[in-house]
Write a protein that holds these residues in place. Structure first.
Motif, PDB file in Angstrom:
ATOM      1  N   THR A   1      47.859   2.154  25.494  1.00 57.20           N
ATOM      2  CA  THR A   1      47.552   0.562  25.425  1.00 57.20           C
ATOM      3  C   THR A   1      48.271  -0.168  26.384  1.00 57.20           C
ATOM      4  O   THR A   1      50.029  -0.081  26.819  1.00 57.20           O
ATOM      5  CB  THR A   1      47.917   0.181  24.113  1.00 57.20           C
ATOM      6  OG1 THR A   1      47.152   1.067  23.200  1.00 57.20           O
ATOM      7  CG2 THR A   1      47.323  -1.484  23.914  1.00 57.20           C
ATOM      8  N   GLU A   2      47.985  -0.642  27.482  1.00 61.52           N
ATOM      9  CA  GLU A   2      48.516  -1.093  28.956  1.00 61.52           C
ATOM     10  C   GLU A   2      49.402  -2.531  27.815  1.00 61.52           C
ATOM     11  O   GLU A   2      51.209  -3.278  28.395  1.00 61.52           O
ATOM     12  CB  GLU A   2      48.216  -1.788  29.807  1.00 61.52           C
ATOM     13  CG  GLU A   2      47.834   0.009  30.701  1.00 61.52           C
ATOM     14  CD  GLU A   2      47.519  -0.896  31.726  1.00 61.52           C
ATOM     15  OE1 GLU A   2      46.868  -1.912  32.484  1.00 61.52           O
ATOM     16  OE2 GLU A   2      46.745   0.546  31.926  1.00 61.52           O
TER      17      GLU A   2
ATOM     18  N   THR B   1      49.799  -6.089  22.273  1.00 61.23           N
ATOM     19  CA  THR B   1      49.032  -5.785  21.693  1.00 61.23           C
ATOM     20  C   THR B   1      49.157  -4.861  20.505  1.00 61.23           C
ATOM     21  O   THR B   1      49.535  -4.875  19.260  1.00 61.23           O
ATOM     22  CB  THR B   1      48.021  -4.916  22.064  1.00 61.23           C
ATOM     23  OG1 THR B   1      46.607  -6.034  22.453  1.00 61.23           O
ATOM     24  CG2 THR B   1      46.781  -4.229  21.191  1.00 61.23           C
TER      25      THR B   1
ATOM     26  N   SER C   1      42.647  -1.919  17.601  1.00 60.04           N
ATOM     27  CA  SER C   1      43.488  -3.257  18.856  1.00 60.04           C
ATOM     28  C   SER C   1      43.874  -1.847  19.534  1.00 60.04           C
ATOM     29  O   SER C   1      43.973  -2.456  20.948  1.00 60.04           O
ATOM     30  CB  SER C   1      44.689  -3.438  18.684  1.00 60.04           C
ATOM     31  OG  SER C   1      45.720  -3.159  17.455  1.00 60.04           O
TER      32      SER C   1
ATOM     33  N   HIS D   1      48.529   6.943  21.684  1.00 55.94           N
ATOM     34  CA  HIS D   1      47.741   5.474  22.236  1.00 55.94           C
ATOM     35  C   HIS D   1      48.469   4.292  22.416  1.00 55.94           C
ATOM     36  O   HIS D   1      48.091   3.232  23.274  1.00 55.94           O
ATOM     37  CB  HIS D   1      47.021   5.601  21.189  1.00 55.94           C
ATOM     38  CG  HIS D   1      46.391   6.338  20.365  1.00 55.94           C
ATOM     39  ND1 HIS D   1      44.677   5.929  20.569  1.00 55.94           N
ATOM     40  CD2 HIS D   1      46.409   6.982  18.988  1.00 55.94           C
ATOM     41  CE1 HIS D   1      44.406   7.146  20.100  1.00 55.94           C
ATOM     42  NE2 HIS D   1      44.801   7.613  19.141  1.00 55.94           N
TER      43      HIS D   1
ATOM     44  N   GLN E   1      38.434   1.287  18.287  1.00 56.77           N
ATOM     45  CA  GLN E   1      38.886  -0.002  18.909  1.00 56.77           C
ATOM     46  C   GLN E   1      38.098  -0.388  18.796  1.00 56.77           C
ATOM     47  O   GLN E   1      36.509  -0.213  19.045  1.00 56.77           O
ATOM     48  CB  GLN E   1      39.356   0.546  20.419  1.00 56.77           C
ATOM     49  CG  GLN E   1      39.569  -0.462  21.233  1.00 56.77           C
ATOM     50  CD  GLN E   1      40.427  -0.038  22.417  1.00 56.77           C
ATOM     51  OE1 GLN E   1      39.608   0.822  23.184  1.00 56.77           O
ATOM     52  NE2 GLN E   1      41.212  -0.920  22.979  1.00 56.77           N
TER      53      GLN E   1
ATOM     54  N   ASN F   1      44.095   1.510  22.677  1.00 57.51           N
ATOM     55  CA  ASN F   1      43.102   2.022  23.169  1.00 57.51           C
ATOM     56  C   ASN F   1      42.880   3.293  22.739  1.00 57.51           C
ATOM     57  O   ASN F   1      43.549   4.008  22.222  1.00 57.51           O
ATOM     58  CB  ASN F   1      43.968   2.253  24.809  1.00 57.51           C
ATOM     59  CG  ASN F   1      43.931   0.356  25.550  1.00 57.51           C
ATOM     60  OD1 ASN F   1      43.283  -0.286  24.812  1.00 57.51           O
ATOM     61  ND2 ASN F   1      44.780   0.698  26.523  1.00 57.51           N
ATOM     62  N   LYS F   2      42.100   3.811  22.916  1.00 49.90           N
ATOM     63  CA  LYS F   2      41.418   5.317  22.787  1.00 49.90           C
ATOM     64  C   LYS F   2      41.364   5.547  21.099  1.00 49.90           C
ATOM     65  O   LYS F   2      40.934   6.458  20.809  1.00 49.90           O
ATOM     66  CB  LYS F   2      42.530   6.091  23.850  1.00 49.90           C
ATOM     67  CG  LYS F   2      42.570   6.337  24.952  1.00 49.90           C
ATOM     68  CD  LYS F   2      41.441   6.715  25.675  1.00 49.90           C
ATOM     69  CE  LYS F   2      41.870   6.541  27.363  1.00 49.90           C
ATOM     70  NZ  LYS F   2      40.313   7.059  28.210  1.00 49.90           N
ATOM     71  N   SER F   3      41.738   4.963  20.658  1.00 52.14           N
ATOM     72  CA  SER F   3      41.508   4.581  19.255  1.00 52.14           C
ATOM     73  C   SER F   3      39.523   4.272  18.528  1.00 52.14           C
ATOM     74  O   SER F   3      38.836   3.335  19.207  1.00 52.14           O
ATOM     75  CB  SER F   3      42.031   3.471  18.244  1.00 52.14           C
ATOM     76  OG  SER F   3      41.144   3.635  16.688  1.00 52.14           O
TER      77      SER F   3
END
Length: 235
Positions: A111-112, A116, A26, A107, A33, A28-30
Motif C-alpha cells: 500500500t503506497e 491510507t 483500504s 499489506h 478493499q 491494497n490486496k485485501s
C-alpha cells in the motif's frame, strides 16, 4: 483489578475489530478493499457493541476517557478510579492497533499511500478547519454521551439491549455525521492507535499528523462532559 482489565481488554477488542475494518477496506490486496463507508460504520458499531456486551458487567464498558470523565463529573463514577481507567483504555487501544498491524502485516508494504495507512489507525478531517473539526467532534461526542446516559436511565434488565443501542448509536453517528472528521468521539480510540502508528515499524508510513491530534482528544472530552452535565440537569 478485574474492572480495569475489563477496560483494557474491551478497548483492545474495539480497536482490533474497528481499525481492522478500516484496514480491511483500504489496504491494497485485501479481499475487502473498496467495500466502502457503510462497511466501516457497521463494523465499528459492532466493534463497540460486542465488547460492551462482554465487559459491561465487569467494568461498565466505558472504553472512552470522555465517558469516564463525564460520568465522574456528575457523580456516577468515582474520581479515584478515573486515572487507571483512562490508562487501561489507552493501553488497550495501543495493543489493539498493534494487533491490526500484525494482522495485515504483508499489506502495508504493498500500500503506497501514506494517508491510507495513517487512516487505519486514527482519524483525520475531510476538510482541515480547526473550528469546524472541533465542533464536529464535540457535537458527535455530546450525542454519544447523552445517548449512553439515556440507555443507562432505562429500566431494561437485559444487558444485550444496552449493547445493541450503543452499537446503533455508533452506526448512526458514522452514517449521519462521521464524514467530516472520521468521528473519533473517543480520545483513547484516536490517540492510542496514533501512538502505535508513530512507534511501530510500519512499512512506508508517513508522519502521524500530530498537529491535528489534539482535536480528537480535547473536543470529545469537552463534548462528553457537556452532555453529562446537560443530562444530569434534564433528568
Amino acid at each position: 483489578m478485574a474492572h480495569y482489565m475489563g477496560e483494557l481488554f474491551g478497548t483492545m477488542f474495539l480497536i482490533y475489530l474497528g481499525d481492522g475494518c478500516v484496514a480491511n477496506i483500504s489496504l491494497n490486496k485485501s479481499k475487502a478493499q473498496g467495500a466502502g463507508w457503510l462497511t466501516v460504520n457497521i463494523g465499528f458499531a459492532l466493534a463497540v457493541g460486542i465488547p460492551v456486551y462482554i465487559f459491561g458487567p465487569l467494568s461498565g464498558a466505558h472504553f472512552n476517557p470522555a465517558v469516564t470523565l463525564g460520568l465522574a463529573m456528575i457523580g456516577k463514577f468515582p474520581w479515584e478510579q478515573v486515572p487507571m481507567y483512562i490508562a487501561c483504555q489507552m493501553i488497550g487501544c495501543f495493543i489493539g492497533a498493534a494487533l491490526v498491524w500484525i494482522q495485515f502485516y504483508p499489506h502495508w508494504g504493498v500500500t503506497e499511500d501514506k494517508a491510507t495507512k495513517l487512516g487505519v489507525f486514527c482519524t483525520g478531517p475531510a476538510i482541515r478547519n480547526v473550528g469546524a473539526n472541533f465542533i464536529s467532534e464535540f457535537l458527535g461526542t455530546f450525542v454519544l454521551m447523552f445517548a449512553i446516559l439515556g440507555v443507562g436511565n432505562t429500566k431494561a434488565a437485559d444487558p444485550a439491549f444496552g449493547a445493541l443501542i450503543v452499537a446503533l448509536i455508533i452506526c448512526v453517528l458514522g452514517t449521519g455525521i462521521g464524514g467530516t472528521t472520521g468521528y473519533a468521539l473517543n480520545p483513547a480510540r484516536d490517540l492510542g492507535p496514533r501512538i502505535a502508528h508513530a512507534v511501530l515499524p510500519i512499512a512506508g508510513k508517513g508522519d502521524s499528523d500530530w498537529g491535528y491530534s489534539w482535536i480528537p482528544v480535547v473536543a470529545p472530552i469537552c463534548g462528553g462532559i457537556a452532555a453529562a452535565l446537560a443530562f444530569s440537569m434534564m433528568f
